[in-house]
Design a protein around this motif. Structure first.
Motif, mmCIF file in Angstrom:
data_model
loop_
_atom_site.group_PDB
_atom_site.id
_atom_site.type_symbol
_atom_site.label_atom_id
_atom_site.label_comp_id
_atom_site.label_asym_id
_atom_site.label_seq_id
_atom_site.Cartn_x
_atom_site.Cartn_y
_atom_site.Cartn_z
ATOM 1 N N THR A 151 0.836 -1.197 0.000
ATOM 2 C CA THR A 151 0.000 0.000 0.000
ATOM 3 C C THR A 151 0.872 1.250 0.000
ATOM 4 O OG1 THR A 151 -0.106 0.006 2.422
ATOM 5 C CG2 THR A 151 -1.836 -1.190 1.245
ATOM 6 N N GLY A 152 0.238 2.387 -0.270
ATOM 7 C CA GLY A 152 0.958 3.653 -0.244
ATOM 8 C C GLY A 152 0.923 4.349 -1.592
ATOM 9 N N ARG A 153 0.941 5.671 -1.550
ATOM 10 C CA ARG A 153 0.951 6.471 -2.770
ATOM 11 C C ARG A 153 2.337 6.421 -3.395
ATOM 12 N NH1 ARG A 153 1.773 12.160 -3.511
ATOM 13 N NH2 ARG A 153 1.831 12.404 -1.242
ATOM 14 N N THR A 154 2.406 6.088 -4.667
ATOM 15 C CA THR A 154 3.681 5.901 -5.357
ATOM 16 C C THR A 154 4.095 7.163 -6.101
ATOM 17 O OG1 THR A 154 3.253 3.539 -5.622
ATOM 18 C CG2 THR A 154 4.911 4.501 -7.059
ATOM 19 N N TRP A 202 8.779 4.677 2.060
ATOM 20 C CA TRP A 202 9.621 3.592 1.553
ATOM 21 C C TRP A 202 10.347 4.097 0.318
ATOM 22 C CZ3 TRP A 202 9.708 1.203 -3.247
ATOM 23 C CH2 TRP A 202 10.555 0.086 -3.353
ATOM 24 N N THR A 242 11.796 4.986 -7.130
ATOM 25 C CA THR A 242 10.379 4.944 -6.777
ATOM 26 C C THR A 242 10.253 5.014 -5.264
ATOM 27 O OG1 THR A 242 9.819 3.606 -8.709
ATOM 28 C CG2 THR A 242 8.266 3.568 -6.871
ATOM 29 N N LYS A 244 7.252 5.209 -1.890
ATOM 30 C CA LYS A 244 5.854 5.035 -1.493
ATOM 31 C C LYS A 244 5.614 5.777 -0.192
ATOM 32 C CE LYS A 244 4.080 0.955 -3.804
ATOM 33 N NZ LYS A 244 3.156 -0.187 -3.632
ATOM 34 N N LEU A 246 3.866 6.016 3.023
ATOM 35 C CA LEU A 246 3.195 4.986 3.820
ATOM 36 C C LEU A 246 2.195 5.548 4.814
ATOM 37 C CD1 LEU A 246 6.238 2.636 4.469
ATOM 38 C CD2 LEU A 246 4.581 2.580 2.603
#
Length: 247
Positions: A151-154, A202, A242, A244, A246
């Motif tokens: 999960t998380g916005r990338t 991340w 990249t 993410k 969290l």
């Protein structure tokens, strides 16, 4: 127990601890995985990029998935079997188990022969992949091979690296964390307009970190990852990664 049997047991113990010893260098090996870099591998095995390159005769940092690298090394203890020795007594004398001796020496039974050499120490343990939360909310250093969160916005950002001793650096982050006193923390500098301070992030090739710092050149989709060692910070360089968000 008869005196004869007692003497046999005592002799076995003496032989097991009184044989000839030697040591030989032994290198661990690692098969390169997708997205691996020499920097990531060096952090995983607590070594340096230069040591890996020297051990594998590499002239550049280019590596290929599926190739095998020699990683570091350790002194392997070797014991020469004496008459009367058993695997049980050898294991007992060298703080090991019979199963370990059999595994290290590819032995399928308890049968051993005087004069043969047997390894009595195993390979170096793999770097522990644990993470410990600190009082400041940061995450202590762990291997950069952590799995990608589900999960998380990338986002894709440009990432550089810095140390606590760079020119003009105080060693204290924007949220007051002392990086010189806590060199193992995973911290990134961000543009707070894009990633608020205190956010857990991340980062590809770095792992989970806390957005705890800012920088004059860190504007927009740019981050700066904290790496305590100057050589490894240079090794990180400038790259597109990249990330993410969290939380």
């Amino acid at each position: 127990m008869t005196k004869k049997k007692l003497m046999a047991v005592l002799l076995a113990g003496v032989f097991a601890t009184g044989g000839l010893f030697a040591s030989r260098a032994s290198a661990d090996t690692y098969t390169i995985q997708p997205e691996d870099t020499l920097y990531k591998i060096s952090k995983q095995f607590q070594t340096s990029v230069e040591e890996i390159k020297e051990l594998n005769n590499l002239n550049s940092n280019t590596i290929f998935v599926g190739d095998t690298l020699k990683i570091g090394g350790h002194d392997e203890k070797v014991y020469t079997i004496s008459p009367g020795d058993t695997l049980f007594h050898i294991a007992l004398a060298h703080d090991a188990t019979v199963d370990q001796l059999q595994k290290w020496n590819n032995i399928d039974s308890d049968l051993i022969y005087p004069g043969d050499a047997i390894t009595v120490s195993g390979p170096q343990q793999e770097y522990a992949k644990s993470e410990v939360k600190s009082a400041t909310g940061g995450t202590q250093a762990k291997t950069s091979t952590s799995s990608v969160p589900d999960t998380g916005r990338t986002m894709t950002v440009e990432a550089t690296a810095y140390t606590a001793y760079c020119e003009g650096c105080s060693g204290t982050t924007a949220n007051g964390t002392d990086l010189r006193a806590n060199p193992n923390l995973k911290v990134i500098a961000v543009d707070p307009r894009i990633i608020p301070l205190g956010t857990k992030v991340w980062v590809e090739g770095y792992g989970e970190a806390i957005a705890a710092d800012t920088g004059g050149a860190i504007k927009g989709n740019k981050i700066d990852v904290f790496i305590p060692d100057l050589d490894n910070a240079y090794e990180w360089g400038r790259r597109s990664v990249t990330i993410k968000i969290l939380d």
